[in-house]
Design a protein around this motif. Structure first.
Motif, PDB file in Angstrom:
ATOM      1  N   GLN A  99       0.810  -1.209   0.000  1.00 32.37           N
ATOM      2  CA  GLN A  99       0.000   0.000   0.000  1.00 32.37           C
ATOM      3  C   GLN A  99       0.850   1.269   0.000  1.00 32.37           C
ATOM      4  N   LEU A 100       2.066   1.190   0.523  1.00 33.77           N
ATOM      5  CA  LEU A 100       2.974   2.334   0.405  1.00 33.77           C
ATOM      6  C   LEU A 100       3.301   2.598  -1.059  1.00 33.77           C
ATOM      7  N   GLY A 101       3.486   1.514  -1.810  1.00 34.20           N
ATOM      8  CA  GLY A 101       3.689   1.669  -3.248  1.00 34.20           C
ATOM      9  C   GLY A 101       2.481   2.274  -3.923  1.00 34.20           C
ATOM     10  N   VAL A 102       1.293   1.805  -3.523  1.00 36.31           N
ATOM     11  CA  VAL A 102       0.052   2.352  -4.075  1.00 36.31           C
ATOM     12  C   VAL A 102      -0.106   3.824  -3.692  1.00 36.31           C
ATOM     13  N   ALA A 157       9.276  -6.297  -4.609  1.00 30.72           N
ATOM     14  CA  ALA A 157       8.275  -5.928  -5.612  1.00 30.72           C
ATOM     15  C   ALA A 157       7.893  -4.454  -5.504  1.00 30.72           C
ATOM     16  N   THR A 158       7.685  -3.970  -4.274  1.00 32.99           N
ATOM     17  CA  THR A 158       7.289  -2.571  -4.094  1.00 32.99           C
ATOM     18  C   THR A 158       8.411  -1.619  -4.496  1.00 32.99           C
ATOM     19  N   VAL A 159       9.635  -1.932  -4.090  1.00 31.16           N
ATOM     20  CA  VAL A 159      10.766  -1.077  -4.458  1.00 31.16           C
ATOM     21  C   VAL A 159      10.931  -1.026  -5.968  1.00 31.16           C
ATOM     22  N   SER A 160      10.756  -2.163  -6.639  1.00 32.59           N
ATOM     23  CA  SER A 160      10.895  -2.184  -8.102  1.00 32.59           C
ATOM     24  C   SER A 160       9.826  -1.331  -8.769  1.00 32.59           C
ATOM     25  N   MET A 161       8.588  -1.373  -8.257  1.00 39.72           N
ATOM     26  CA  MET A 161       7.526  -0.564  -8.846  1.00 39.72           C
ATOM     27  C   MET A 161       7.783   0.928  -8.636  1.00 39.72           C
ATOM     28  N   VAL A 162       8.156   1.287  -7.414  1.00 41.66           N
ATOM     29  CA  VAL A 162       8.385   2.697  -7.110  1.00 41.66           C
ATOM     30  C   VAL A 162       9.570   3.246  -7.903  1.00 41.66           C
ATOM     31  N   LEU A 163      10.647   2.483  -7.997  1.00 38.25           N
ATOM     32  CA  LEU A 163      11.816   2.941  -8.750  1.00 38.25           C
ATOM     33  C   LEU A 163      11.502   3.103 -10.233  1.00 38.25           C
ATOM     34  N   LEU A 205       5.301  -4.766 -14.074  1.00 40.36           N
ATOM     35  CA  LEU A 205       6.647  -5.215 -13.709  1.00 40.36           C
ATOM     36  C   LEU A 205       6.667  -5.809 -12.300  1.00 40.36           C
ATOM     37  N   SER A 206       6.049  -5.133 -11.344  1.00 35.27           N
ATOM     38  CA  SER A 206       6.055  -5.625  -9.967  1.00 35.27           C
ATOM     39  C   SER A 206       5.283  -6.934  -9.843  1.00 35.27           C
ATOM     40  N   THR A 207       4.241  -7.109 -10.671  1.00 33.86           N
ATOM     41  CA  THR A 207       3.480  -8.367 -10.648  1.00 33.86           C
ATOM     42  C   THR A 207       4.354  -9.530 -11.081  1.00 33.86           C
ATOM     43  N   TRP A 208       5.146  -9.328 -12.122  1.00 35.75           N
ATOM     44  CA  TRP A 208       6.041 -10.384 -12.597  1.00 35.75           C
ATOM     45  C   TRP A 208       7.136 -10.692 -11.571  1.00 35.75           C
TER      46      TRP A 208
END
Length: 609
Positions: A326-329, A478-484, A508-511
């Motif tokens: 949720q932090l990523g969201v 996963a969250t770090v990859s999405m945010v970056l 990307l984060s899903t994969w």
């Protein structure tokens, strides 16, 4: 597990309560009868299944039986899918009316979208952290317990009271929560409108929780149809409310509503109340369904004897994982709302509302078929874990991944090719520029659909193994990859492409989540039938490439990428969709994909009656 071992490299054993060669449950690994896969002729209630929970007395599971029905995947998936089709079809109409009320872009649309998404985001913490990780496995375990009735009553009572208390706290905290999701909004009036919407929408958290809790009790009792059909009640209430809104105030202008001086309190009340009353109706449908199934709940408070003491560590890790997600969201939401505020008077830039509409369309194939497969399989896979029957878990995991793959690979291809005409069809009130903005987000998300169904199934198995720590570590990555990925895109791309980048970062984060979760689960199960699963996905990808080529050619020939009218877009979507489906099915037939036959067999049998 030692501190220096990777989180996903857990002991390759079931939870402590499932160890010890519990062969009498589920037949054991050695004495277990053959379980038909999808498409095989399985009885509705195989020999060895215990009766459902007795309404007014404690049900006792006989030795050598399961408390979870073992009906065929095909039969129960169809029951779920039929209900889901009905709910999604009515949901599409609901979405059309909502967009007609406030538009897909603009200040009001984004304010309502933020507020109406908050219950989903907040409930994700409860759902994954408590319900899915702890209460659902305990419900399944209670079905086999000598005091099944008492345990279920206590679990439902404790869960309901907890949901009610938490919802009250969240309503009070509405201004703070909205502020966190609108950090980049400079207009105080826009933020205040979102807060008022939130006061109306956050009570949905209680009803979402009640819906999931009662739905899982029904699923554990072998009743799947009501869980899939219940959202129809939500959509009916929404159709009436949004329809009344349009009758009184008319439809939103092109480009949405950004002048808040024209917006009234009455409009806010009608939209917010309609959204929450719909979720309440959805939950109450399951109350009726449970009573009709013979289940009578009694108010019982108590923690003793319901198995929650050993689940505290799992809850902590799992809530931590969902909080990270949720932090990523939260970051994504702030980027989207910032993008929407950069639009000029006659400019269309996708923001929160456009992203939500794209997500709704993106999730259609996932919710129609793949969620049904996962929902049906999870109770029986959890029962196998609790019985220590790892061969059964491996077999069901392989079946679930392959069944989901047949549908998800085609769905991803269809969204890539048909995004423009499909968006125009589903959201007919949008102008061409808005359709293009939403369609681009869908296309960016589409590759992630292949991984989405598989990662949801594998993630639930971590809950069955009571392993929250692995999910927490995986979610960090996963969250770090999405945010970056999103931060990099925002740094170099104009705001018109931020929402598209958000869709790509999400895929990307899903994969990444899938690959890491599969790696960990492979170690837990001493294998996951990997070569067979990979062969299915490779052959499905070949079929999808063929289908995409045929679909793209059809759309081009029909002029479907030019938005002229709703009728033309609908015609192109249907014709090109049928062409793609036929090309895909024929390709899989040529490639001898058995899973296609298994998936179609229950449908063909019903049509042949």
């Amino acid at each position: 597990m030692t501190a220096d071992r990777p989180a996903e490299h857990d002991a390759k054993r079931p939870p402590r309560h499932a160890r010890g060669g519990n062969a009498h449950a589920s037949g054991g690994a050695s004495g277990r009868a053959h379980r038909p896969e999808a498409g095989e002729n399985a009885p509705e209630q195989p020999a060895g299944a215990v009766p459902e929970v007795v309404p007014e007395s404690d049900a006792v599971a006989a030795p050598g039986t399961d408390g979870v029905r073992r009906a065929s995947l095909g039969k129960n998936s169809i029951a779920m899918t039929v209900g889901t089709v009905a709910s999604r079809a009515s949901g599409l109409v609901r979405g059309m009316l909502l967009v007609a009320c406030v538009g897909a872009t603009g200040t009001v649309a984004d304010a309502f979208d933020v507020a109406n998404k908050l219950p989903n985001m907040l409930f994700a913490l409860i759902s994954a952290g408590v319900l899915q990780a702890v209460l659902i496995p305990q419900i399944l375990r209670a079905m086999n317990a000598p005091n099944a009735r008492e345990r279920l009553d206590k679990l439902i009572t404790i869960s309901g009271l907890g949901l009610l208390l938490l919802t009250a706290v969240l309503v009070v905290a509405a201004p703070l929560i909205v502020w966190l999701y609108t950090l980049k909004v400079d207009d105080p009036d826009a933020r205040q409108l979102a807060v008022v919407f939130a006061y109306w929408c956050i009570p949905q958290v209680f009803f979402y929780g009640l819906y999931m809790l009662l739905g899982q009790v029904l699923n554990a009792r072998g009743r799947f149809a009501a869980y899939g059909m219940a959202p129809v009640a939500n959509n009916v209430v929404s159709l009436l409310g949004f329809g009344a809104f349009i009758l009184v105030w008319g439809t939103a202008q092109a480009g949405g509503i950004s002048d808040l001086s024209t917006w009234t309190t009455s409009q806010t009340v009608v939209l917010g109340a309609t959204a929450t009353l719909g979720i309440a109706a959805q939950a109450l449908v399951l109350v009726v369904a449970l009573r009709r199934s013979g289940f009578r709940w009694r108010f019982r408070v108590g923690f003793r004897g319901i198995g929650l003491r050993s689940a505290g560590v799992v809850v902590g890790w799992t809530i931590g994982a969902v909080a990270l997600e949720q932090l990523g969201v939260l970051y994504l939401s702030n980027v989207l709302i910032a993008a929407g505020t950069t639009a000029g008077p006659d400019e269309v830039i996708a923001g929160n509302a456009a992203y939500t509409n794209a997500m709704t369309i993106y999730l259609l194939p996932h919710s129609l078929v793949i969620v049904s497969i996962v929902t049906v399989m999870f109770p029986r896979m959890t029962a196998a874990v609790q019985a220590g029957d790892l061969p059964a878990v491996r077999a069901d995991m392989s079946l679930g991944l392959r069944s989901a793959g047949v549908f998800s690979v085609f769905s991803a291809a269809a969204l890539l090719v048909l995004a423009v005409p499909l968006t125009s069809t589903v959201l007919p009130s949008l102008v061409a520029e808005e359709v293009t903005a939403v369609a681009r987000i869908i296309q960016a998300m589409a590759p992630g659909l292949v991984a989405l169904g598989a990662t949801v199934l594998v993630r639930r198995m971590y809950f069955a193994f009571e392993d929250g720590r692995s999910l927490f570590v995986i979610q960090i990555i996963a969250t770090v990859s999405m945010v970056l990925a999103l931060w990099g895109a925002v740094s170099v791309l104009p705001s018109a492409w931020w929402a598209v980048s958000a869709g790509g970062a999400y895929a990307l984060s899903t994969w990444i989540s899938l690959l890491l979760r599969v790696r960990g689960m492979h170690r837990k199960l001493d294998g996951m039938d990997g070569p067979r699963v990979m062969r299915l996905y490779v052959r499905a990808a070949v079929g999808a490439v063929v289908a995409s080529g045929m679909g793209w050619l059809t759309v081009r020939l029909l002029g479907g990428y030019e938005i002229t009218s709703w009728g033309r877009s609908a015609l192109v979507t249907v014709v090109a969709g049928v062409v793609m489906l036929l090309a895909y099915v024929l390709s899989l037939k040529v490639l001898r994909v058995r899973e296609l036959d298994d998936a179609l067999a229950p449908v063909l049998r019903r049509l042949g009656r």
